[in-house]
Design an enzyme around this catalytic site. Structure first.
Site, mmCIF file in Angstrom:
data_model
loop_
_atom_site.group_PDB
_atom_site.id
_atom_site.type_symbol
_atom_site.label_atom_id
_atom_site.label_comp_id
_atom_site.label_asym_id
_atom_site.label_seq_id
_atom_site.Cartn_x
_atom_site.Cartn_y
_atom_site.Cartn_z
ATOM 1 N N MET A 75 53.206 38.613 25.922
ATOM 2 C CA MET A 75 53.268 39.683 24.924
ATOM 3 C C MET A 75 53.737 41.024 25.487
ATOM 4 O O MET A 75 53.721 42.035 24.788
ATOM 5 C CB MET A 75 51.898 39.867 24.246
ATOM 6 C CG MET A 75 51.396 38.623 23.556
ATOM 7 S SD MET A 75 52.563 37.999 22.338
ATOM 8 C CE MET A 75 51.801 36.427 21.974
ATOM 9 N N CYS A 76 54.147 41.055 26.751
ATOM 10 C CA CYS A 76 54.652 42.296 27.341
ATOM 11 C C CYS A 76 56.049 42.610 26.818
ATOM 12 O O CYS A 76 56.880 41.729 26.643
ATOM 13 C CB CYS A 76 54.735 42.173 28.868
ATOM 14 S SG CYS A 76 53.217 42.562 29.697
ATOM 15 N N HIS A 77 56.293 43.887 26.631
ATOM 16 C CA HIS A 77 57.626 44.343 26.258
ATOM 17 C C HIS A 77 58.502 44.424 27.505
ATOM 18 O O HIS A 77 58.018 44.760 28.586
ATOM 19 C CB HIS A 77 57.550 45.730 25.620
ATOM 20 C CG HIS A 77 56.863 45.733 24.295
ATOM 21 N ND1 HIS A 77 55.498 45.796 24.172
ATOM 22 C CD2 HIS A 77 57.352 45.659 23.034
ATOM 23 C CE1 HIS A 77 55.174 45.774 22.893
ATOM 24 N NE2 HIS A 77 56.277 45.689 22.175
ATOM 25 N N GLU A 113 53.205 46.060 34.669
ATOM 26 C CA GLU A 113 54.217 46.000 35.719
ATOM 27 C C GLU A 113 53.625 46.372 37.076
ATOM 28 O O GLU A 113 53.920 45.725 38.086
ATOM 29 C CB GLU A 113 55.402 46.920 35.362
ATOM 30 C CG GLU A 113 56.271 46.393 34.253
ATOM 31 C CD GLU A 113 55.665 46.453 32.838
ATOM 32 O OE1 GLU A 113 56.265 45.864 31.928
ATOM 33 O OE2 GLU A 113 54.594 47.085 32.645
ATOM 34 N N ASP A 127 51.822 33.783 51.299
ATOM 35 C CA ASP A 127 52.823 32.751 51.553
ATOM 36 C C ASP A 127 53.418 32.859 52.956
ATOM 37 O O ASP A 127 53.585 31.853 53.647
ATOM 38 C CB ASP A 127 53.945 32.832 50.510
ATOM 39 C CG ASP A 127 55.021 31.800 50.761
ATOM 40 O OD1 ASP A 127 54.694 30.584 50.781
ATOM 41 O OD2 ASP A 127 56.186 32.191 50.952
#
Length: 161
Positions: A75-77, A113, A127
Site C-alpha cells: 500500500m506504499c505510494h 522508505e 549476508d
C-alpha cells in the site's frame, strides 16, 4: 469515530488517495542495530570480509531499498525521493548501528522508505558476514524522527519501563 482511510466501501484494503493533499517537504530517519561477534565487527573495520567492503555494499543496498519500497510494501505510494543517506556507527565491540534519512517533496511521508533502507542494509551486513557469524541479531528497528506533512513532527521516545 474517525473514518479509516485504508479501506474501501467493501471494507477491503486500498491504497490511500492522496490526490487532494498538498505537496510539502517531508523527512524521516530510522535506525536499527546488528549485534555480532566482536571478531566480526573487527573484520568489517579491517576490510577482511571475503565478500568485500561490507559497509559500502550495505550503504548501496539501503539506498536501493529506499527507492524500491513501494514495490515491497503493497500500500506504499511510489515516491520520487529527493535524498537518501545511510550512516553507520558502532560501539567498538559488538554492535553496528545503521541509520537512514530519507527526504521527499511530496503528498505522503517517507517513513517506510527510511525503515526499509535500514532493514535491507542490516540484511546485507548479515549476508556478507554470515559465513563467519551466523548468530548475528538484527534488532531495535524503529522510526527515530519524522518531519512534515499533516500529522506534523514525530520524535521517538523510549518507552517508560
Amino acid at each position: 469515530m474517525e473514518e479509516l482511510t485504508h479501506f474501501n466501501q467493501q471494507q477491503r484494503a486500498k491504497m490511500v488517495d492522496v490526490t487532494e493533499k498538498n505537496v510539502t517537504f517531508r523527512e524521516a530517519t530510522a535506525t536499527c542495530k546488528v549485534i555480532m561477534a566482536p571478531e566480526t565487527l573487527a573484520r568489517i573495520h579491517a576490510g577482511q570480509v571475503k565478500k568485500g567492503d561490507v559497509l559500502a555494499v550495505a550503504q548501496t543496498a539501503g539506498i536501493m531499498a529506499a527507492k524500491k519500497t513501494s514495490e515491497l510494501i503493497p500500500m506504499c505510494h511510489l515516491l520520487p525521493l529527493n535524498g537518501v543517506d545511510i550512516l553507520f556507527t558502532d560501539n567498538h565491540q559488538d554492535m553496528l548501528t545503521i541509520s537512514a534519512t530519507t527526504k521527499v517533496s511530496g503528498k505522503t511521508g517517507v517513513e517506510m522508505e527510511a525503515l526499509c533502507a535500514v532493514q535491507v542494509a542490516a540484511l546485507t551486513v548479515y549476508d556478507m558476514c554470515k559465513a563467519m557469524d551466523r548468530g548475528m541479531i538484527i534488532s531495535d528497528c524503529h522510526l527515530v524522527e519524522k518531519k512534515g506533512g499533516k500529522s506534523g513532527h514525530f520524535q521517538f521516545q523510549e518507552p517508560n519501563g
